[in-house]
Design an enzyme around this catalytic site. Structure first.
Site, PDB file in Angstrom:
ATOM      1  N   ALA A 106       0.553  -1.499   0.108  1.00  0.00           N
ATOM      2  CA  ALA A 106      -0.124   0.073  -0.228  1.00  0.00           C
ATOM      3  C   ALA A 106       0.962   1.258  -0.040  1.00  0.00           C
ATOM      4  O   ALA A 106       2.056   1.014   0.502  1.00  0.00           O
ATOM      5  CB  ALA A 106      -0.920   0.012   1.100  1.00  0.00           C
ATOM      6  N   HIS A 107       0.404   2.139  -0.055  1.00  0.00           N
ATOM      7  CA  HIS A 107       0.607   4.219   0.058  1.00  0.00           C
ATOM      8  C   HIS A 107       0.026   4.375   1.332  1.00  0.00           C
ATOM      9  O   HIS A 107      -0.453   4.460   1.073  1.00  0.00           O
ATOM     10  CB  HIS A 107       0.753   4.185  -1.947  1.00  0.00           C
ATOM     11  CG  HIS A 107       1.578   5.546  -1.293  1.00  0.00           C
ATOM     12  ND1 HIS A 107       1.007   6.821  -1.378  1.00  0.00           N
ATOM     13  CD2 HIS A 107       2.940   5.722  -2.320  1.00  0.00           C
ATOM     14  CE1 HIS A 107       2.172   8.146  -1.212  1.00  0.00           C
ATOM     15  NE2 HIS A 107       3.276   7.117  -2.330  1.00  0.00           N
ATOM     16  N   GLY A 108       0.875   5.269   2.057  1.00  0.00           N
ATOM     17  CA  GLY A 108       0.827   5.695   2.727  1.00  0.00           C
ATOM     18  C   GLY A 108       1.406   6.820   2.872  1.00  0.00           C
ATOM     19  O   GLY A 108       1.418   7.289   1.723  1.00  0.00           O
ATOM     20  N   GLY A 109       0.899   7.676   3.838  1.00  0.00           N
ATOM     21  CA  GLY A 109       1.624   9.112   3.905  1.00  0.00           C
ATOM     22  C   GLY A 109       2.898   9.302   4.038  1.00  0.00           C
ATOM     23  O   GLY A 109       3.646  10.985   3.338  1.00  0.00           O
ATOM     24  N   LYS A 165       8.540  -0.825   5.740  1.00  0.00           N
ATOM     25  CA  LYS A 165       8.222   1.185   5.579  1.00  0.00           C
ATOM     26  C   LYS A 165       9.459   2.200   5.350  1.00  0.00           C
ATOM     27  O   LYS A 165      10.593   2.501   6.416  1.00  0.00           O
ATOM     28  CB  LYS A 165       7.539   0.730   6.485  1.00  0.00           C
ATOM     29  CG  LYS A 165       7.025   2.491   7.270  1.00  0.00           C
ATOM     30  CD  LYS A 165       6.235   2.739   6.234  1.00  0.00           C
ATOM     31  CE  LYS A 165       5.568   4.006   6.792  1.00  0.00           C
ATOM     32  NZ  LYS A 165       4.150   5.172   5.488  1.00  0.00           N
ATOM     33  N   ASP A 175      -0.704   9.634  14.202  1.00  0.00           N
ATOM     34  CA  ASP A 175      -1.288   9.495  13.447  1.00  0.00           C
ATOM     35  C   ASP A 175      -2.688   8.782  13.722  1.00  0.00           C
ATOM     36  O   ASP A 175      -1.822   7.318  12.447  1.00  0.00           O
ATOM     37  CB  ASP A 175      -0.165   9.341  12.288  1.00  0.00           C
ATOM     38  CG  ASP A 175      -1.029   9.343  10.301  1.00  0.00           C
ATOM     39  OD1 ASP A 175      -1.698  10.078  10.962  1.00  0.00           O
ATOM     40  OD2 ASP A 175      -0.017   9.146   9.649  1.00  0.00           O
TER      41      ASP A 175
END
Length: 819
Positions: A202-205, A225, A331
């Site tokens: 996945a793509h996170g912030g 990560k 977060d």
């Protein structure tokens, strides 16, 4: 798929699949943090602007320290069916200025099938799937999710212009910071000669998250990560100490950090840092929430409240552990928590920082990050804020939570779940208060109150009580209104059944639960050693206290109340407030003193403030129920009494109160059911059964009791006799039953009464044939029965004048005869 934004002045687009909350062109950046929009819902309703957004807890009510004489002008907005009981007051006006509580203790969580659910609710398990199935076949970042990664920028980048697709790599036109949405690692890459990359998850912030195999340790699955900015030596120097702390953390609700490695960027050759974490199979809260859709255009259906609260408790346990290690998560959101089987785990530790770290970028997510972070930086309070916002997003259709309501809650009258569960609304209001000092002080305290809310929700939904010991209050001190249907002074049974009557108000106030003493008070040891003498003796003993502390003043105020002097008690309370202003116990006793003095409205303001501070506690709801009843607000009182009694049967006064208010509105059946729900093991069981008899004799609309109720009341009296009811009260109840039957006969219901009472009954209440408590159910038989009972009472009378009065009553009831 996308659709037009729909907001005035914006020609942008938003996703229609429910995976993105807001338009890409008008979604705001997070002040002071890296932008990371998130959510499940659509934009705010058309026509709603930010300037019109109601703040959380926008109700304005008088401060309880001021007299309600018009000197303080305010409006009251009620919640749900509570039309007139004082509502939640703005924090700036609340007397609970600095809530000080004892250290949070165990919430009494019962062991269940798994930790998730706290033993109160069963959350569906999420099986662990094959990790390879989670790898993205086409790792791309949609244009509407591309933003500058610089902490103080957050501008939109990589967007289409003039029919040309947006760039996946480049420089931000606002700040010049480079951006890239292209994965830096590819399948087959070997990182640190140990971790073989399988693909993108996945793509996170903060960039792409990769799945890899650890060939050095049994080919276990791990996650890589990326840490943006670690190519800079100064940034790396700040990140490494935090990573060392994270590697030492072992908690069942937090992803395990295995390692920190560096790998060269294939394009620039600079070394990029990666956190190596354990792989958590399962589904994120975002995925679990998005799986629930409604028939209404496929919108997301909210999660059950109890399931969302269970997730919140798990998150608070994890955050509390981080806080104890001097770390902030920063977060928390649905994307960063994964349910694996029956456990919730926090993932994505890239935003974690030390509590005392005042520099460096702060990463957060629009709609979840606390508003003060932009100025004050992150804190324990801002971490707790994110949990409350996540719960809110999960439990209702929270449209506009990243824009219009980015730092507030919608008006409660428009949210069904807030109307159904007022305690949940108050919990969210306090946890997301704009002033961080008015939020919960710790994860433990917040979890304690959320557990109380969860117990109430589960009890109301299932009808099964969920009692627990309170860390703040003791049990109720008796039940002064245990018989809610007493006769008038002197007991005039021939006057027939009477309406509900409250016990003396002062006794009711003193029977409310008492707050646990503050163990840090200078007089705590001295007060703990005091016996419980008469109030005057207590006042004498308090005069020799070693210090003039708040706890001593509170004990003095209570002793003065017990002597029947509320004015003196109010004076002692003012002294306690001067000693320790803001202590919630002072506010609670202010309500007790006002209630004892007959000022139910003033008491309601104080109890309401305590309810705001501790929405998971039962005592404030019980106190508000008493105030609402005294103020004539039967619907409000019934709701509070029902909530208390359903959640915790230890508060027996709530059952009697519920019966009173239901009878007051003509719901005799509801009153009987409330009284019959008092268990036989209770010390108030006999009083409840007696009250049931009198409730059944109170006909609807003042009409005489019907045959079925007469039979049921007579059966209850017979049962009380078998249970050992004393002779005096047994004969008194017999007189009331026979008097009600005689009233029915005299109003022309004789024949129906005879046939009804002569019925066969049922399995629980056998019929009495042609007899009602030993008397035939006709006028002559009932009069003879009344005469017999009056003469029995006369023999049991203690005073001569009472005996004479009862004999005269017997003679008046005796049927006419020739002899």
């Amino acid at each position: 798929m996308t659709s037009s934004c729909g907001r005035p002045g914006c020609d942008g687009a938003r996703a229609t699949a429910g995976n993105d909350p807001d338009c890409a062109d008008c979604a705001p950046a997070v002040p002071g943090g890296a932008l990371s929009t998130d959510g499940f819902l659509g934009p705010a309703p058309t026509g709603v602007t930010a300037s019109a957004a109601p703040r959380a807890g926008g109700r304005t009510v008088p401060d309880p320290r001021l007299p309600p004489d018009g000197s303080f002008v305010g409006t009251s907005r009620t919640l749900g069916s509570r039309r007139s009981v004082p509502g939640r007051m703005p924090r700036s006006e609340s007397p609970v200025r600095s809530v000080r509580v004892r250290p949070a203790t165990s919430s009494g969580w019962a062991p269940g099938r798994g930790r998730l659910g706290a033993g109160l609710v069963t959350v569906p398990e999420v099986p662990q799937a094959d990790p390879r199935t989670a790898v993205s076949a086409d790792p791309r970042v949609p244009e509407h999710r591309r933003f500058c990664g610089r902490a103080d920028c957050g501008a939109r980048v990589g967007r289409s212009r003039g029919g040309r697709p947006g760039r996946t790599e480049g420089f931000c036109t606002r700040c010049g910071h480079p951006y890239s949405f292209v994965p830096k690692l590819h399948a087959g890459d070997l990182v640190h000669e140990q971790y073989e990359v399988v693909g993108c998850l996945a793509h996170g912030g903060q960039g792409w998250i990769h799945l890899a195999v650890d060939h050095a340790v049994s080919d276990r699955w791990v996650v890589l990560k990326g840490l943006p900015g670690t190519a800079d030596d100064d940034a790396l120097a700040v990140a490494v100490p935090v990573l060392r702390h994270l590697a030492e953390i072992e908690h069942p609700n937090i992803v395990r950090i295995h390692n920190f490695v560096e790998h060269p960027d294939p394009r620039t050759g600079s070394l990029d840092g990666y956190i190596v974490m354990e792989y958590i199979g399962g589904r994120s809260l975002r995925e679990i929430a998005n799986e629930r859709t409604t028939a209404d255009r496929g919108r997301r259906a909210p999660l059950p409240v109890e399931q969302a609260c269970a997730y919140g408790l798990e998150a608070l346990e994890a955050l509390g552990h981080l806080h104890s290690r001097n770390l902030l998560y920063c977060d928390f959101k649905p994307d960063n928590a994964i349910q694996q089987q029956d456990r919730l785990k926090l993932i994505d530790m890239g935003a974690v920082r030390r509590i005392d770290d005042t520099g460096g970028p702060v990463h957060g997510t629009a709609g979840y990050q606390a508003p003060e972070v932009a100025v004050l930086g992150p804190s324990v309070a801002s971490d707790l804020y994110t949990v409350a916002r996540t719960i809110a997003v999960l439990v209702f259709d929270f449209q506009g939570f990243t824009t219009v309501y980015a730092d507030s809650l919608p008006p409660p009258e428009h949210i069904d779940v807030f109307n159904e569960y007022e305690s949940l609304y108050r919990f969210l209001v306090r946890a997301t208060d704009p002033d961080p000092t008015r939020r919960f002080a710790s994860a433990g305290e917040m979890a304690e109150q959320l557990t109380g809310v969860l117990r109430e929700v589960v009890a109301l939904r299932t009808g099964q009580p969920r009692p627990a010991l309170s860390a703040l209050f003791g049990p109720e001190l008796g039940c002064p209104a245990a018989d809610p249907f007493p006769g008038p002074a002197g007991w005039r049974p021939d006057a027939g059944p009477v309406r509900a009557a409250l016990a003396p108000v002062a006794a009711t106030a003193l029977a409310l639960p008492v707050p646990h003493p503050d163990p840090d008070d200078p007089c705590a040891g001295f007060l703990a050693g005091l016996a419980a003498p008469a109030p005057r003796g207590m006042l004498t003993a308090l005069a020799s206290a070693p210090a003039d502390s708040a706890e001593r003043r509170l004990r003095e105020a209570r002793a003065l109340l017990e002597t029947g002097d509320p004015q003196a008690a109010a004076g002692a309370l003012k002294a306690a407030e001067a000693t320790n202003d803001g202590d919630w116990r002072v506010v609670w006793y202010r309500g007790v003193v006002a209630l004892a003095a007959g000022d139910a409205e003033g008491a309601a303001w104080a109890f309401d403030a305590v309810y705001d501070a501790f929405p998971g506690e039962t005592a404030p709801k019980l106190a508000l129920a008493v105030c609402a009843e005294l103020l004539g607000q039967a619907d409000n009182a019934a709701e509070y009494y029902r909530s208390v009694w359903t959640t915790d049967p230890g508060f027996v006064s709530a059952a009697f109160g519920l019966a009173r208010v239901r009878l007051a509105v003509g719901d005799r059946t509801g009153a009987v059911l409330a009284l019959e729900s008092v268990p036989e093991a209770s010390v108030h069981s006999t009083a409840a059964r007696m009250a049931t008899v009198r409730a059944r004799l109170t006909g609807d609309g003042g009409a005489p009791a019907g045959p079925d109720d007469l039979v049921a009341a007579a059966w209850q009296v017979e049962r009380l006799r078998d249970l050992g009811l004393d002779a005096v009260r047994r004969e008194q109840l017999t007189v009331e039953v026979l008097s009600a039957a005689l009233a029915g006969v005299q109003t022309g219901e004789a024949r129906r009464a005879v046939h009804g009472i002569s019925g066969a009954g049922d399995g629980n209440r056998p019929g009495v044939g042609a007899s009602l408590l030993g008397s035939r159910p006709d006028e002559r038989g009932l009069r003879l029965g009344l005469e017999r009972s009056y003469r029995a009472l006369a023999r049991l009378a203690q005073r001569g004048e009472e005996r004479i009065d009862l004999v005269e009553r017997a003679n008046r009831c005796r049927p006419r005869t020739w002899m």
